[in-house]
Design a protein around this motif. Structure first.
Motif, PDB file in Angstrom:
ATOM      1  N   SER A 120     -41.620 -20.629  33.161  1.00  0.00           N
ATOM      2  CA  SER A 120     -42.540 -20.347  34.256  1.00  0.00           C
ATOM      3  C   SER A 120     -41.881 -19.499  35.333  1.00  0.00           C
ATOM      4  O   SER A 120     -42.569 -18.783  36.065  1.00  0.00           O
ATOM      5  N   ALA A 121     -40.549 -19.583  35.447  1.00  0.00           N
ATOM      6  CA  ALA A 121     -39.844 -18.754  36.424  1.00  0.00           C
ATOM      7  C   ALA A 121     -39.685 -17.325  35.926  1.00  0.00           C
ATOM      8  O   ALA A 121     -39.721 -16.372  36.702  1.00  0.00           O
ATOM      9  N   PHE A 126     -47.758 -17.745  32.882  1.00  0.00           N
ATOM     10  CA  PHE A 126     -47.849 -17.780  31.421  1.00  0.00           C
ATOM     11  C   PHE A 126     -48.151 -19.211  30.983  1.00  0.00           C
ATOM     12  O   PHE A 126     -47.339 -20.114  31.157  1.00  0.00           O
ATOM     13  N   ASP A 127     -49.318 -19.411  30.393  1.00  0.00           N
ATOM     14  CA  ASP A 127     -49.763 -20.729  29.945  1.00  0.00           C
ATOM     15  C   ASP A 127     -49.420 -20.888  28.467  1.00  0.00           C
ATOM     16  O   ASP A 127     -49.799 -20.054  27.641  1.00  0.00           O
ATOM     17  N   THR A 128     -48.711 -21.978  28.130  1.00  0.00           N
ATOM     18  CA  THR A 128     -48.254 -22.179  26.749  1.00  0.00           C
ATOM     19  C   THR A 128     -49.090 -23.192  25.981  1.00  0.00           C
ATOM     20  O   THR A 128     -48.717 -23.590  24.880  1.00  0.00           O
ATOM     21  N   ARG A 129     -50.218 -23.616  26.540  1.00  0.00           N
ATOM     22  CA  ARG A 129     -51.017 -24.634  25.857  1.00  0.00           C
ATOM     23  C   ARG A 129     -51.551 -24.151  24.511  1.00  0.00           C
ATOM     24  O   ARG A 129     -51.767 -24.945  23.594  1.00  0.00           O
ATOM     25  N   TRP A 130     -51.775 -22.848  24.380  1.00  0.00           N
ATOM     26  CA  TRP A 130     -52.320 -22.317  23.131  1.00  0.00           C
ATOM     27  C   TRP A 130     -51.372 -22.564  21.958  1.00  0.00           C
ATOM     28  O   TRP A 130     -51.822 -22.730  20.817  1.00  0.00           O
ATOM     29  N   LEU A 131     -50.064 -22.594  22.221  1.00  0.00           N
ATOM     30  CA  LEU A 131     -49.107 -22.886  21.154  1.00  0.00           C
ATOM     31  C   LEU A 131     -49.253 -24.329  20.683  1.00  0.00           C
ATOM     32  O   LEU A 131     -49.252 -24.616  19.482  1.00  0.00           O
ATOM     33  N   MET A 132     -49.381 -25.261  21.630  1.00  0.00           N
ATOM     34  CA  MET A 132     -49.530 -26.671  21.276  1.00  0.00           C
ATOM     35  C   MET A 132     -50.855 -26.927  20.568  1.00  0.00           C
ATOM     36  O   MET A 132     -50.992 -27.905  19.822  1.00  0.00           O
ATOM     37  N   GLU A 133     -51.844 -26.053  20.770  1.00  0.00           N
ATOM     38  CA  GLU A 133     -53.135 -26.188  20.106  1.00  0.00           C
ATOM     39  C   GLU A 133     -53.142 -25.573  18.715  1.00  0.00           C
ATOM     40  O   GLU A 133     -54.175 -25.568  18.038  1.00  0.00           O
ATOM     41  N   LYS A 135     -52.554 -22.356  17.909  1.00  0.00           N
ATOM     42  CA  LYS A 135     -52.967 -20.955  17.860  1.00  0.00           C
ATOM     43  C   LYS A 135     -51.742 -20.057  17.787  1.00  0.00           C
ATOM     44  O   LYS A 135     -50.663 -20.408  18.253  1.00  0.00           O
ATOM     45  N   SER A 136     -51.924 -18.888  17.202  1.00  0.00           N
ATOM     46  CA  SER A 136     -50.812 -17.950  17.045  1.00  0.00           C
ATOM     47  C   SER A 136     -50.891 -16.782  18.018  1.00  0.00           C
ATOM     48  O   SER A 136     -50.020 -15.918  18.009  1.00  0.00           O
ATOM     49  N   ARG A 137     -51.932 -16.773  18.856  1.00  0.00           N
ATOM     50  CA  ARG A 137     -52.094 -15.659  19.791  1.00  0.00           C
ATOM     51  C   ARG A 137     -52.553 -16.195  21.135  1.00  0.00           C
ATOM     52  O   ARG A 137     -53.447 -17.030  21.207  1.00  0.00           O
ATOM     53  N   CYS A 138     -51.934 -15.713  22.188  1.00  0.00           N
ATOM     54  CA  CYS A 138     -52.324 -16.123  23.536  1.00  0.00           C
ATOM     55  C   CYS A 138     -53.727 -15.595  23.825  1.00  0.00           C
ATOM     56  O   CYS A 138     -54.012 -14.409  23.587  1.00  0.00           O
ATOM     57  N   PRO A 139     -54.634 -16.436  24.312  1.00  0.00           N
ATOM     58  CA  PRO A 139     -56.022 -15.989  24.504  1.00  0.00           C
ATOM     59  C   PRO A 139     -56.192 -14.949  25.597  1.00  0.00           C
ATOM     60  O   PRO A 139     -57.226 -14.281  25.652  1.00  0.00           O
ATOM     61  N   SER A 140     -55.220 -14.799  26.465  1.00  0.00           N
ATOM     62  CA  SER A 140     -55.328 -13.813  27.542  1.00  0.00           C
ATOM     63  C   SER A 140     -54.050 -12.994  27.620  1.00  0.00           C
ATOM     64  O   SER A 140     -52.989 -13.409  27.133  1.00  0.00           O
ATOM     65  N   GLU A 141     -54.172 -11.835  28.214  1.00  0.00           N
ATOM     66  CA  GLU A 141     -53.002 -10.983  28.390  1.00  0.00           C
ATOM     67  C   GLU A 141     -52.135 -11.532  29.517  1.00  0.00           C
ATOM     68  O   GLU A 141     -52.637 -12.116  30.477  1.00  0.00           O
ATOM     69  N   VAL A 142     -50.822 -11.318  29.380  1.00  0.00           N
ATOM     70  CA  VAL A 142     -49.859 -11.865  30.340  1.00  0.00           C
ATOM     71  C   VAL A 142     -49.237 -10.711  31.115  1.00  0.00           C
ATOM     72  O   VAL A 142     -48.751  -9.738  30.520  1.00  0.00           O
ATOM     73  N   ALA A 143     -49.282 -10.828  32.441  1.00  0.00           N
ATOM     74  CA  ALA A 143     -48.662  -9.815  33.296  1.00  0.00           C
ATOM     75  C   ALA A 143     -47.200 -10.146  33.511  1.00  0.00           C
ATOM     76  O   ALA A 143     -46.846 -11.269  33.870  1.00  0.00           O
ATOM     77  N   LEU A 144     -46.346  -9.160  33.282  1.00  0.00           N
ATOM     78  CA  LEU A 144     -44.904  -9.319  33.485  1.00  0.00           C
ATOM     79  C   LEU A 144     -44.436  -8.057  34.193  1.00  0.00           C
ATOM     80  O   LEU A 144     -44.379  -6.977  33.583  1.00  0.00           O
ATOM     81  N   GLY A 145     -44.163  -8.200  35.475  1.00  0.00           N
ATOM     82  CA  GLY A 145     -43.869  -7.015  36.250  1.00  0.00           C
ATOM     83  C   GLY A 145     -45.132  -6.181  36.409  1.00  0.00           C
ATOM     84  O   GLY A 145     -46.199  -6.689  36.756  1.00  0.00           O
ATOM     85  N   ALA A 146     -45.011  -4.903  36.130  1.00  0.00           N
ATOM     86  CA  ALA A 146     -46.158  -4.003  36.233  1.00  0.00           C
ATOM     87  C   ALA A 146     -46.822  -3.766  34.892  1.00  0.00           C
ATOM     88  O   ALA A 146     -47.712  -2.911  34.785  1.00  0.00           O
TER      89      ALA A 146
END
Length: 664
Positions: A120-121, A126-133, A135-146
């Motif tokens: 998280s730092a 970034f939500d990791t619940r989809w892995l525990m469910e 799923k092999s793909r994050c349902p939303s795009e993740v912003a990292l920097g720009a």
């Protein structure tokens, strides 16, 4: 593990050696000692040769497997270290980062290792619940920097401390920034087509002097132009009271967020006589072509007008969205339309083999009266007509019992199943007092009939009967009985109606107007006068609304449960089942109490909760109950909420009332 794998490849010759040994023993038993010894020697030689070959083959398989495993480990390590995508491994249960490659360090802006840090730092949000469910793909795009990343990953089971099972997540980060920008640009620049209509142009503008009219229209045009400015869209006049506005979808969210403020801006224009100008807006979005968008916009503006005007409706490929629509409805009907509809309905009936008439579920006196009026028109045209009768008791039973005594109505009440059997390709179905397919007495019959006519006065909801051969929909009318009575005037003389038919229509008008005190216009009294000339006895109609002592006591018990909300709104939740008529009458009775302008009565009925709503002020109860899946009109509405308790529905109702006043 290698031994187990090599054992899988070992040939099973044990049975063969046992058989050979058995033959040698059998030979000895038969007295052939020398032959038996020779056979035994051969078996021993073969067995020794087999064991030597088996050991040599096992060692070769083990060496191959060990080499293969080593190569796989090397390839796996090399692939992970030199993967062209950023890779990070972490524990989803503790959020601790275990390892990452250099490419992930680059995109995360971390110069050194990220061991012993939190995921998280490194990647906030970034939500990791989809892995525990699983799923092999994050349902939303993740912003990292720009940059934006689409994250893929999987879980691997491992043994944690003290032998406890834990998981390690491996994620792969794919940079989709350019794709997302292109996608967002495409979505934001998609065209949206809207139609703006001055829906009371004839009432407020045409009657003015030319100079006053020009000044009023100039002010309307100025405010419309100011509202559309800044979008870079196309705004032009299609007709004297109709405008076309085409703009990009990126501006639609701002319009919806402000609840289409142009409605209030036009409404606030000063007018002669105090009658405000009202605007309706129909918006079409999310279609595959401009022509389909224009079709959506036309459907939306038609929906806005059918709900009383002075509102905005957004139509996409799935549903309608409503904004505004809280002003009181004014009478905007013309006798020209009624005459045209009367001729069209008469022609439809004449061209049919038979006519079926049905209203909404649990039909009331208005639905029964309108159905009886349609039967009178069918009798005038010599076509047999049948009224669909619900099993059990309904609020319209007092009128139905009177009709059964009339010779003309013997064997005219049938069930929906019988109607399905009787219906042929030439049958006509007339739906009265509702325009929603899920509310009719029989959806199967509605789907089975090729020709359908709809006569209704309720404001149209998102779901309505489509493709009707005739749709006489007037939300400004007091009742469906009023509409049918108006049609009858152009088809037959008063003497052609039965006395009981005229009383049924008058009872429907009396019910929905609360004895001519609510939602009445000049046309309402004209229809009542026609029915009086047709033989309707007001005293007999009055008897239909009499209550027995137990019903009266139950009604006042409901009133005792009422509590005030928002100053002048009465909410009366009941924890036991009561009659629907009793509940509706209690809602009406609450409006007779000083200081109450709006009332809601709720009670349980099996697996659902029934809600009756009434209003005599500025509160539009239809907008409120629509949030609970109901419908109706500004003064009278209702809903049936399944799988909820009275307490839960009361909370939902209070929340809907709060939203209603917040949006004002």
């Amino acid at each position: 593990m290698n031994k187990k794998i090599s054992d899988l490849f070992a040939p099973r010759f044990s049975l063969y050696f046992i058989c050979l040994a058995a033959f040698a023993v059998a030979t000895a038993l038969l007295g052939q000692i020398y032959l038996a010894l020779a056979e035994g020697a051969v078996v021993l030689v073969l067995y020794a040769f087999f064991n030597r070959s088996e050991r040599r083959r096992r060692r070769a398989v083990e060496r191959y497997l060990e080499g293969l495993a080593g190569n796989v480990d090397v390839v796996a390590r090399d692939t992970t270290l030199n993967c062209p995508l950023p890779v990070v491994m972490f524990r989803p249960d503790t959020d601790e980062v275990i390892w990452s490659n250099d490419r992930f360090l680059q995109i995360s802006g971390t110069r050194e290792h990220v061991f012993d840090t939190k995921m998280s730092a490194v990647a906030p949000g970034f939500d990791t619940r989809w892995l525990m469910e699983g799923k092999s793909r994050c349902p939303s795009e993740v912003a990292l920097g720009a940059r934006l990343f689409q994250v893929y990953g999987h879980l691997a089971r491992t043994q944690g401390d003290r032998g406890r099972e834990s998981f390690i997540a491996t994620t792969y980060w794919l940079d989709v920034t350019d794709y997302a920008q292109t996608r967002d640009l495409y979505l934001s620049t998609k065209p949206v087509v809207s139609i703006l209509l001055l829906d009371n142009y004839e009432d407020t503008i045409m009657s003015l002097d030319e100079s006053v009219r020009s000044g009023l229209l100039n002010e309307v045009n100025r405010r419309l132009s100011a509202w559309t400015a800044g979008t870079g869209g196309l705004f032009c006049r299609l007709d004297r009271d109709r405008f076309l506005f085409i703009f990009e979808e990126q501006y639609l969210s701002a319009f919806t967020a402000e609840k289409f403020s142009i409605l209030d801006q036009v409404h606030d224009i000063p007018t002669v006589g105090g009658v405000p100008v009202t605007l309706s807006v129909g918006v079409g979005q999310d279609a595959d072509s401009i022509s389909e968008l224009f079709k959506y916009a036309n459907l939306a503006i038609e929906m806005a007008l059918s709900r009383g005007g002075d509102q905005a409706v957004v139509k996409n490929r799935f549903t309608f969205e409503f904004y505004g629509g809280r002003s009181k409805e004014t009478e905007k009907r013309t006798k020209v339309k009624s005459r045209v509809m009367a001729n069209a309905l008469s022609s439809l009936i004449s061209d049919s083999t038979c006519v079926f008439v049905m209203g909404h579920k649990f039909p009331d006196l208005d639905a029964v009266g309108a159905a009886v009026g349609v039967c009178a028109i069918a009798r005038k045209n010599g076509i047999p007509a049948f009224i669909i009768k619900d099993p059990g008791s309904t609020p319209g039973d007092p009128m139905l019992n009177r009709l059964k005594d009339a010779p003309e109505y013997k064997e005219r009440f049938i069930s929906a199943q019988d109607a399905l059997i009787m219906a042929d390709s030439g049958a006509l179905l007339v739906v009265v007092d509702t325009n929603r397919p899920e509310q009719v007495q029989s959806e199967e019959l509605l789907l089975s009939c090729n020709k359908v006519a709809v006569i209704d006065h309720h404001r149209r909801a998102a779901t309505y009967i489509e493709g009707a051969a005739l749709n006489f929909h007037e939300p400004y009318a007091s009742s469906a009985s009023e509409l049918v009575a108006e049609l009858i005037q152009y088809i037959m003389e008063p003497a052609g109606m039965l006395k009981v038919e005229a009383e049924a229509l008058l009872a429907g008008i009396v019910l929905d107007t609360k004895n001519f005190t609510m939602r009445t216009g000049g046309r309402t009294f004209e229809a009542a006068a026609f029915l009086r000339r047709s033989g309707a006895d007001t005293a007999e109609v009055k008897k239909l609304f009499q209550n027995d002592l137990s019903g009266t006591i139950a009604r006042y018990d409901i009133i005792q449960n009422a509590h005030m909300y928002h100053g002048d709104i009465a909410i009366a939740p009941v924890d036991h089942t009561v009659g629907r008529v009793t509940a509706a009458q209690a809602a009406d009775e609450l409006l007779n109490i000083a200081g109450i302008s709006t009332s809601f009565v709720l009670f349980p009925d099996g697996e659902r909760v029934i809600l009756s709503a009434r209003s005599m002020g500025d509160v539009n109860v239809q907008v409120i109950v629509e949030a609970l899946g109901g419908g109706g009109n500004a003064a009278t509405a209702g809903a049936q909420i399944p799988d909820k308790t009275v307490e839960q529905v009361t909370d939902l109702l209070v929340a809907a009332i709060d939203r209603y006043f917040e949006d004002e």
